[in-house]
Design a protein around this motif. Structure first.
Motif, short mmCIF file in Angstrom:
data_model
loop_
_atom_site.label_atom_id
_atom_site.label_comp_id
_atom_site.label_asym_id
_atom_site.label_seq_id
_atom_site.Cartn_x
_atom_site.Cartn_y
_atom_site.Cartn_z
N ILE A 1 -113.45 19.33 -55.78
CA ILE A 1 -112.64 18.41 -56.63
C ILE A 1 -113.23 17.51 -57.61
N LEU A 44 -109.19 14.82 -51.27
CA LEU A 44 -108.67 14.07 -52.54
C LEU A 44 -109.06 12.65 -52.60
N LEU A 64 -106.08 13.20 -59.94
CA LEU A 64 -107.59 12.76 -59.87
C LEU A 64 -107.40 12.17 -61.40
N VAL A 79 -102.82 16.90 -59.09
CA VAL A 79 -103.46 17.63 -58.07
C VAL A 79 -102.53 18.12 -57.12
#
Length: 254
Positions: free
Chosen positions: A139, A167, A192, A197
Motif C-alpha cells: 500500500i 491500511l 492514503l 482506497v
C-alpha cells in the motif's frame, strides 16, 4: 456531457456525450413531472454507468400541444437536473493477498474488465502474502496511484482484519467498513493521503454487479463517496445473488 437528438414523434432523446455516470437530481425530475401530465421526462437510474452515445433520458410531450406557461414551469423545475460525470482517472492499482492455491488471475481479470468499461487502465498484477506487514508495504509503495484497490485472499470480517489493519499501518485511514448492499457487505473505504482506497469484497472476483461497483465507479468519475453515502445505498441494495458465493443468502434445504 449530454447531447440532444433530433425531435421525432413528440419526443427528444438525451444521450451521453462522454463515458461515465449519470448524475440525476431526483427531486427536480419529480417536480418537472408534476407540472403537467402531458410533459414527461424519463431517465435511467441515478449514477448509472453509461458509455458514450447511450441514452440517458427521454422527453415526451404526450398531447399535440401544451400550454407555454406549463413548458416554462417544467423547464425551470428541472434546470441542470441532468449531467454526465465523465471518467476522471487514467489508471488504478490492485493489490491482492493470495494463498498458495490462488494465482490472483481471476480477481485481476474481473477488476480489469470493470475498469475497462470506464476507460481506466490497471497496473500489472500485484500479489503479496496474506499478512498485515506485507500488505502495508505494498500500500505504501502505491502511494502515487490515483486509486488503490485491495482484494484479500480471506474475507474481511472485522475492522481489525488484515486489509483495514494494513491500511492503518501504511499511514492511511479507514472511513467506512461494511455496506448495506448484498453482495458487497464486506467492503471497506479509506484513503492514503488524498488517494482513495477501496477494500473489495470477495464477490468482486465475479463480473456480476455488487456493491463495490457503486463505490468504485463514483470515485473513478470524481464523485466523492462518504460513509453517509454508503449508508444510503440500502434501498435497492439487494442485488442479484451470485451463485459462486461461498455462502448464499439462504441455505439450501436438506
Amino acid at each position: 456531457g449530454l447531447r440532444l437528438r433530433a425531435v421525432g414523434t413528440g419526443r427528444v432523446n438525451i444521450h451521453a456525450d462522454v463515458t461515465g455516470l449519470a448524475e440525476i437530481h431526483i427531486q427536480q425530475i419529480h417536480d418537472l413531472n408534476a407540472v403537467d401530465p402531458m410533459i414527461t421526462l424519463a431517465t435511467v437510474p441515478g449514477w448509472q454507468r453509461l458509455a458514450q452515445g447511450e441514452m440517458v433520458a427521454t422527453v415526451k410531450i404526450i398531447s399535440y400541444a401544451v400550454a407555454a406557461a406549463a413548458v416554462s414551469r417544467a423547464c425551470a423545475a428541472a434546470s441542470r437536473a441532468l449531467r454526465m460525470r465523465p471518467t476522471a482517472m487514467a489508471e488504478a492499482v490492485l493489490i491482492q493477498t493470495t494463498t498458495a492455491e490462488d494465482d490472483g488471475e481471476k480477481g485481476h481479470r474481473a477488476i480489469q474488465q470493470r475498469l475497462h468499461s470506464l476507460g481506466v487502465g490497471l497496473r500489472p498484477k500485484l500479489l503479496v502474502p496474506h499478512r498485515e506487514d506485507a500488505l502495508a508495504q505494498a500500500i505504501t509503495a502505491a502511494r502515487g496511484a490515483e486509486l488503490i484497490l485491495i482484494l484479500t485472499a480471506s474475507a474481511t470480517s472485522d475492522a481489525r482484519d488484515v486489509g483495514p489493519a494494513a491500511l492503518w499501518s501504511a499511514g492511511g485511514v479507514v472511513e467506512r467498513f461494511g455496506m448495506p448492499v448484498d453482495p458487497g457487505n464486506l467492503l471497506f473505504l479509506g484513503r492514503l493521503g488524498a488517494v482513495p482506497v477501496i477494500g473489495l469484497p470477495g464477490c468482486a472476483k465475479s463480473p456480476a454487479l455488487n456493491g463495490a461497483d457503486w463505490v468504485m465507479e463514483r470515485l473513478i468519475c470524481g464523485v466523492p463517496v462518504t460513509s453517509a453515502d454508503i449508508a444510503a445505498m440500502g434501498v435497492g441494495g439487494l442485488l442479484k445473488e451470485i451463485p459462486a458465493r461461498g455462502r448464499l443468502r439462504e441455505a439450501k434445504p436438506d
